[in-house]
Write a protein that holds these residues in place. Structure first.
Motif, PDB file in Angstrom:
ATOM      1  N   ARG A   1     -12.378  -6.468   1.734  1.00 17.89           N
ATOM      2  CA  ARG A   1     -11.943  -5.413   2.344  1.00 17.89           C
ATOM      3  C   ARG A   1     -12.612  -3.882   1.339  1.00 17.89           C
ATOM      4  O   ARG A   1     -11.730  -4.083   0.321  1.00 17.89           O
ATOM      5  CB  ARG A   1     -10.424  -5.383   2.323  1.00 17.89           C
ATOM      6  N   GLY A   2     -13.359  -3.572   2.102  1.00 18.51           N
ATOM      7  CA  GLY A   2     -14.137  -2.441   0.860  1.00 18.51           C
ATOM      8  C   GLY A   2     -14.852  -3.266  -0.170  1.00 18.51           C
ATOM      9  O   GLY A   2     -15.583  -4.011   0.012  1.00 18.51           O
TER      10      GLY A   2
ATOM     11  N   GLY B   1     -12.125  -1.225   5.574  1.00 15.89           N
ATOM     12  CA  GLY B   1     -11.205  -2.249   5.450  1.00 15.89           C
ATOM     13  C   GLY B   1     -11.419  -3.490   6.350  1.00 15.89           C
ATOM     14  O   GLY B   1     -10.734  -4.381   6.565  1.00 15.89           O
TER      15      GLY B   1
ATOM     16  N   ILE C   1      -9.270   4.118   3.639  1.00 15.92           N
ATOM     17  CA  ILE C   1      -9.314   2.850   3.224  1.00 15.92           C
ATOM     18  C   ILE C   1      -9.531   1.785   4.189  1.00 15.92           C
ATOM     19  O   ILE C   1     -10.297   0.919   4.372  1.00 15.92           O
ATOM     20  CB  ILE C   1      -8.109   2.266   2.485  1.00 15.92           C
ATOM     21  N   ASP C   2      -9.120   2.124   5.494  1.00 18.84           N
ATOM     22  CA  ASP C   2      -9.122   1.479   6.660  1.00 18.84           C
ATOM     23  C   ASP C   2     -10.546   1.539   7.287  1.00 18.84           C
ATOM     24  O   ASP C   2     -11.041   0.856   8.078  1.00 18.84           O
ATOM     25  CB  ASP C   2      -8.083   1.946   7.929  1.00 18.84           C
TER      26      ASP C   2
ATOM     27  N   PHE D   1      -8.036   5.882  -5.682  1.00 19.66           N
ATOM     28  CA  PHE D   1      -8.766   4.556  -5.003  1.00 19.66           C
ATOM     29  C   PHE D   1      -8.392   3.446  -6.030  1.00 19.66           C
ATOM     30  O   PHE D   1      -8.203   2.447  -5.362  1.00 19.66           O
ATOM     31  CB  PHE D   1      -9.973   4.889  -4.901  1.00 19.66           C
TER      32      PHE D   1
ATOM     33  N   GLN E   1       0.840  -1.086   0.025  1.00 21.52           N
ATOM     34  CA  GLN E   1       0.025   0.117  -0.043  1.00 21.52           C
ATOM     35  C   GLN E   1       0.913   1.373  -0.044  1.00 21.52           C
ATOM     36  O   GLN E   1       0.588   2.280  -0.786  1.00 21.52           O
ATOM     37  CB  GLN E   1      -0.878   0.018   1.123  1.00 21.52           C
TER      38      GLN E   1
ATOM     39  N   GLU F   1      -5.491   1.002  -3.686  1.00 20.62           N
ATOM     40  CA  GLU F   1      -5.911  -0.500  -3.019  1.00 20.62           C
ATOM     41  C   GLU F   1      -5.798  -1.684  -3.769  1.00 20.62           C
ATOM     42  O   GLU F   1      -5.540  -2.573  -3.362  1.00 20.62           O
ATOM     43  CB  GLU F   1      -7.334  -0.290  -2.304  1.00 20.62           C
TER      44      GLU F   1
END
Length: 457
Positions: A441-442, A188, A184-185, A272, A153, A276
């Motif tokens: 994750r997302g 996440g 992102i977290d 984005f 990342q 990620e």
């Protein structure tokens, strides 16, 4: 290549396919928390076409037949709405994002953005990618366990900030790095992902509520992007080689440049999509390479055949190296589905007649695990991509048709150069001797635990 039968007019037409009968809420929970298990179970029970119902979304048809997917990808663009099927991404990307539109606007924006990711322009980013990878590698401490996903990342975000904005230092650079990581977290984990996927949960209850926190982080990022755009315009300096400069210089057929809002939302989309997803693919690649010694050995042998300081473009053309990257994207594609297509005019796909308003969801994961295409599909076997060439309806980790990811070539280019630099400059080993599994994750599928790894040399 998939061939389409010439005698289809004599075949019976079916109604909407069957699908799980469980309540909409139960299907939604399974789809969010156990997506792979739910996909495989449903596909095994109902076949290549089945209907699912998720809370907050219209009924949709999941499709995993390559012939059907070919018909979807090659249909006239006016047959489907695709941007309308991505509206759940609106809070993340913004209303002007390329991914949320159809028709002339989508074609125009795509035409303006595509030159940034091809040809000599992309080659110029090669040295930048390698330099940033080396900078991150130099921070690793021998014998210390770290997360491959977090390290990747860091690399991917630095690459994006340098290539898109031309930024590699300064207050705005530091703020964007921090805020993108926090954003992102925020989405996440499988549970946190539900706030993006389920509109019913999108309630702003203040700074401490999940959705409220997300909206404020997004607003801060928007303000930073707007400030960067305004400064560029005020300085009237467009000599840079970064993608933002190219976007600001680009003009449509009427001679008009992109508006500030359009530039901002396209920048957010690139940030984005290019951050990620690439980091996740790289983490998976490091896991497979270091869990299978024979794969690593073949890769190093092929890399070493180029000699010291090899030409970067030569690295990207290595056949086994390419096969490893493709197999990484096959076995656990970063996203499970292509963009949903909403039928706009009646269309027949194989044995089904779909009416306007029907949602069609080609499933990347299920096609990539068809045993008739990929025997022993759960095993990591790069040789698949040396033994045969798969059609764009059998292997399509970046989607397909007129909605294929515009950054596909850049993503593969970056993936190969980052991996080559790591393999040539370090010696790594997995810190845990157990299989790593994927989890949501997302909107991506990332390795649980981030792939714990140790630098030994």
């Amino acid at each position: 290549m998939v061939t389409i039968s010439k005698n289809r007019q004599t075949e019976p037409i079916k109604n909407l396919p069957d699908g799980p009968k469980t309540p909409r809420l139960i299907q939604t929970i399974r789809g969010v928390l156990q997506p792979l298990k739910y996909l495989e179970k449903s596909s095994k029970e109902y076949g290549d076409f089945y209907t699912v119902k998720f809370a907050g979304f219209p009924t949709q048809v999941v499709i995993s037949n390559p012939q059907a997917i070919q018909e979807i990808f090659t249909a006239d663009s006016k047959t489907f709405y695709a941007g309308k099927g991505n509206q759940f991404l609106h809070p993340l990307l913004g209303e002007h994002s390329l991914t949320l539109h159809d028709g002339n606007y989508h074609q125009q924006q795509r035409k303006l953005l595509l030159p940034s990711f091809h040809g000599e322009r992309m080659k110029a980013y090669g040295n930048t990618i390698c330099q940033i990878t080396e900078q991150v590698i130099n921070q690793w401490k021998l014998g210390e366990v770290f997360s491959a996903r977090q390290a990747m990342q860091e690399i991917s975000l630095k690459v994006i900030l340098r290539t898109i904005f031309g930024l590699d230092e300064g207050e705005r650079y530091d703020q964007l790095r921090q805020l993108m990581g926090e954003l992102i977290d925020t989405i996440g984990s499988p549970l946190k992902s539900s706030f993006i996927l389920l509109p019913i949960l999108q309630k702003d209850l203040g700074n401490w509520s999940p959705w409220g926190k997300f909206l404020r982080q997004k607003q801060q990022i928007n303000e930073l992007l707007n400030a960067e755009i305004r400064e560029r315009k005020a300085a009237n300096d467009f000599s840079g080689e970064d993608i933002l400069t190219l976007m600001m210089l680009a003009k449509d057929e009427a001679g008009q440049p992109m508006s500030e809002a359009e530039l901002r939302d396209e920048l957010m989309t690139l940030l984005f999509a290019g951050h990620e997803t690439t980091a996740t693919a790289l983490a998976w690649a490091l896991y497979w390479i270091h869990s299978l010694p024979e794969v690593k050995e073949k890769l190093l042998k092929e890399l070493n055949s180029l000699g010291e300081n090899p030409d970067l473009m030569a690295i990207t053309k290595l056949p086994y190296f390419n096969a490893v990257c493709c197999e990484t994207l096959r076995i656990y594609p970063v996203v499970l589905f292509t963009f949903t297509r909403i039928v706009q005019t009646p269309i027949r796909i194989m044995d089904y007649e779909f009416q306007p308003g029907t949602l069609l969801s080609p499933c990347i994961y299920l096609v990539h695990h068809r045993e008739d295409l990929y025997p022993q599909s759960k095993q990591f076997k790069p040789e698949r991509f040396l033994d045969r060439q798969f059609s764009p309806y059998e292997f399509f980790p970046f989607g397909g048709g007129n909605r294929r990811c515009i950054g596909m070539a850049f993503a593969m280019f970056e993936m190969k150069l980052v991996l080559a630099t790591i393999l040539q400059r370090t010696e790594l080993k997995l810190a845990e001797n157990r299989p790593v599994l994927p989890a949501r994750r997302g909107i991506t599928m990332a390795p649980v635990g981030g792939v714990k790894i140790v630098a030994t040399k």
